[in-house]
Design an enzyme around this catalytic site. Structure first.
Site, PDB file in Angstrom:
ATOM      1  N   TRP A 113     -31.726  20.939 -24.527  1.00 51.29           N
ATOM      2  CA  TRP A 113     -31.715  22.873 -23.752  1.00 51.29           C
ATOM      3  C   TRP A 113     -32.202  22.624 -23.148  1.00 51.29           C
ATOM      4  CZ3 TRP A 113     -31.719  25.959 -27.260  1.00 51.29           C
ATOM      5  CH2 TRP A 113     -30.721  26.298 -28.754  1.00 51.29           C
ATOM      6  N   ASP A 183     -41.689  24.088 -22.490  1.00 47.73           N
ATOM      7  CA  ASP A 183     -40.681  24.929 -23.997  1.00 47.73           C
ATOM      8  C   ASP A 183     -41.478  23.394 -24.560  1.00 47.73           C
ATOM      9  OD1 ASP A 183     -39.128  25.242 -25.874  1.00 47.73           O
ATOM     10  OD2 ASP A 183     -37.436  24.833 -25.190  1.00 47.73           O
ATOM     11  N   LYS A 207     -40.841  25.496 -36.144  1.00 51.25           N
ATOM     12  CA  LYS A 207     -40.463  24.668 -36.106  1.00 51.25           C
ATOM     13  C   LYS A 207     -41.909  24.155 -37.019  1.00 51.25           C
ATOM     14  CE  LYS A 207     -36.809  24.047 -33.627  1.00 51.25           C
ATOM     15  NZ  LYS A 207     -35.610  23.235 -33.872  1.00 51.25           N
TER      16      LYS A 207
END
Length: 372
Positions: A113, A183, A207
């Site tokens: 990511w 992030d 999440k």
């Protein structure tokens, strides 16, 4: 041929990396509060975002989140439509500042990511890679220490928890004068977080926050003064902060559910209590992996292993499909690893109870007994 129905299991445990399981208490409350029309003829999710009823929902969510994280007074909390990938572009569009010579951006490469974030940032500025994760196994996050960020970099970006790779930073780096941007999507609200260490934190909702479609952005107020000339109005942090998130229609359902989740976390004892539970869950699963004599392996070094996303492999990859099929029959779902790295992955977000992790550990022991 006689077809036998699948064996029924009492409880099904969802280990998806996202959208992930929501707390049972929140789902029950949502059923009672979100989908029934009130005296004004509107259900909670039908009311105008500019009206007093939703503005109270928004204010309460912001206050509860700020209390959970002890957000300093010089930060703003924004609830924005879209996911973390929107922020891959929004961050450079908002934080680059040519008027002060801040024309480059710095990133740390910690896995899948972070590389996706770098790829998007490269559309807007030259990217300086200031740290990289270890390529050899066991994997580890980039060494923290004192990173040398070039002075013309507008910020330094990290991916705090790599959902795909299953690794996390054990400590935060020192980026000098460059604001640290994180992030935090897959670890947000899983443990206490010192917001003051960061210039900006963002986390998409699916999440530990709520349903997909919303991202929380916590930004230091001095960064809102940067020109953000390339940012369209809905992506402009300064405009969103000034309008209390009302530049465009906010994701009202996601915000209301997120507020319920924030209250649930507080009722559980706050982030310190949540972190202790999460550590027990991940310790249980990593112990099952490490004690298997190599039948299961975790490719990430201890100390760098994600508490939220436990990545593991079978010594014999030919058994993966058997594992997944038998696990689903036992009520253990969404355990396939990401396509980029293969193997298996169990995501243990806040709403996953210890009982679910214990059921997975027991299944793994039984599968090894039968297949090892």
């Amino acid at each position: 041929m006689t077809l036998h129905p699948p064996r029924r299991v009492d409880t099904v445990w969802n280990f998806a990396a996202g959208p992930s399981r929501l707390p049972d208490a929140v789902l029950a409350r949502a059923g009672d509060e979100l989908f029934c029309r009130g005296a004004d003829g509107a259900a909670a999710i039908e009311r105008p975002f500019s009206g007093p009823a939703f503005r109270k929902v928004l204010d309460d969510a912001r206050v509860h989140l700020a209390q959970l994280l002890d957000v300093p007074d010089n930060y703003r909390v924004l609830f924005l439509a879209g996911g973390a990938m929107h922020q891959f572009s929004a961050v450079p569009m908002n934080l680059l500042d040519p008027t002060r010579g801040l024309t480059r951006v710095a990133y740390a490469d910690s896995g899948y990511w972070s590389r996706r974030a770098m790829q998007e940032a490269s559309r807007y500025a030259q990217v300086a890679v200031v740290a990289r994760h270890a390529d050899e196994k066991p994997l580890s996050a980039p060494t923290a220490g004192d990173w040398h960020v070039p002075p013309d970099c507008a910020y330094c970006h990290i991916t705090a928890n790599e959902t795909v790779d299953g690794l996390a930073y054990p400590e935060w780096p020192d980026t000098g004068d460059a604001p640290l941007v994180a992030d935090a999507t897959s670890c947000f609200l899983g443990a206490p977080l010192d917001v003051s260490r960061f210039g900006l934190i963002y986390a998409s909702a699916q999440k530990n926050i709520g349903p997909a479609g919303m991202t929380v952005v916590i930004v230091r107020e001095d960064l809102l003064r940067r020109p953000a000339r390339a940012a369209p109005s809905p992506f402009c942090y300064r405009l969103q902060a000034a309008s209390e998130g009302g530049v465009n229609t906010p994701p009202t359902l996601s915000i209301q559910l997120a507020g319920m989740v924030f209250e649930w976390i507080a009722d559980c004892g706050g982030l310190t209590a949540i972190a202790a539970i999460n550590r027990r869950k991940s310790d249980l699963l990593y112990r099952a992996i490490d004690s298997s004599g190599g039948f299961y392996t975790a490719p990430v070094a201890p100390g760098h292993r994600s508490v939220m996303n436990v990545r593991f492999h079978l010594a014999d990859d030919r058994l993966i499909e058997h594992f997944l099929r038998d696990a689903e029959a036992a009520g253990l779902t969404h355990l396939r690893g990401h396509r980029e790295v293969g193997g298996l992955r169990a995501s243990l977000y806040n709403a996953m109870p210890l009982a679910g992790v214990a059921a997975l550990a027991d299944f793994m022991a039984e599968f090894q007994r039968r297949r090892g």
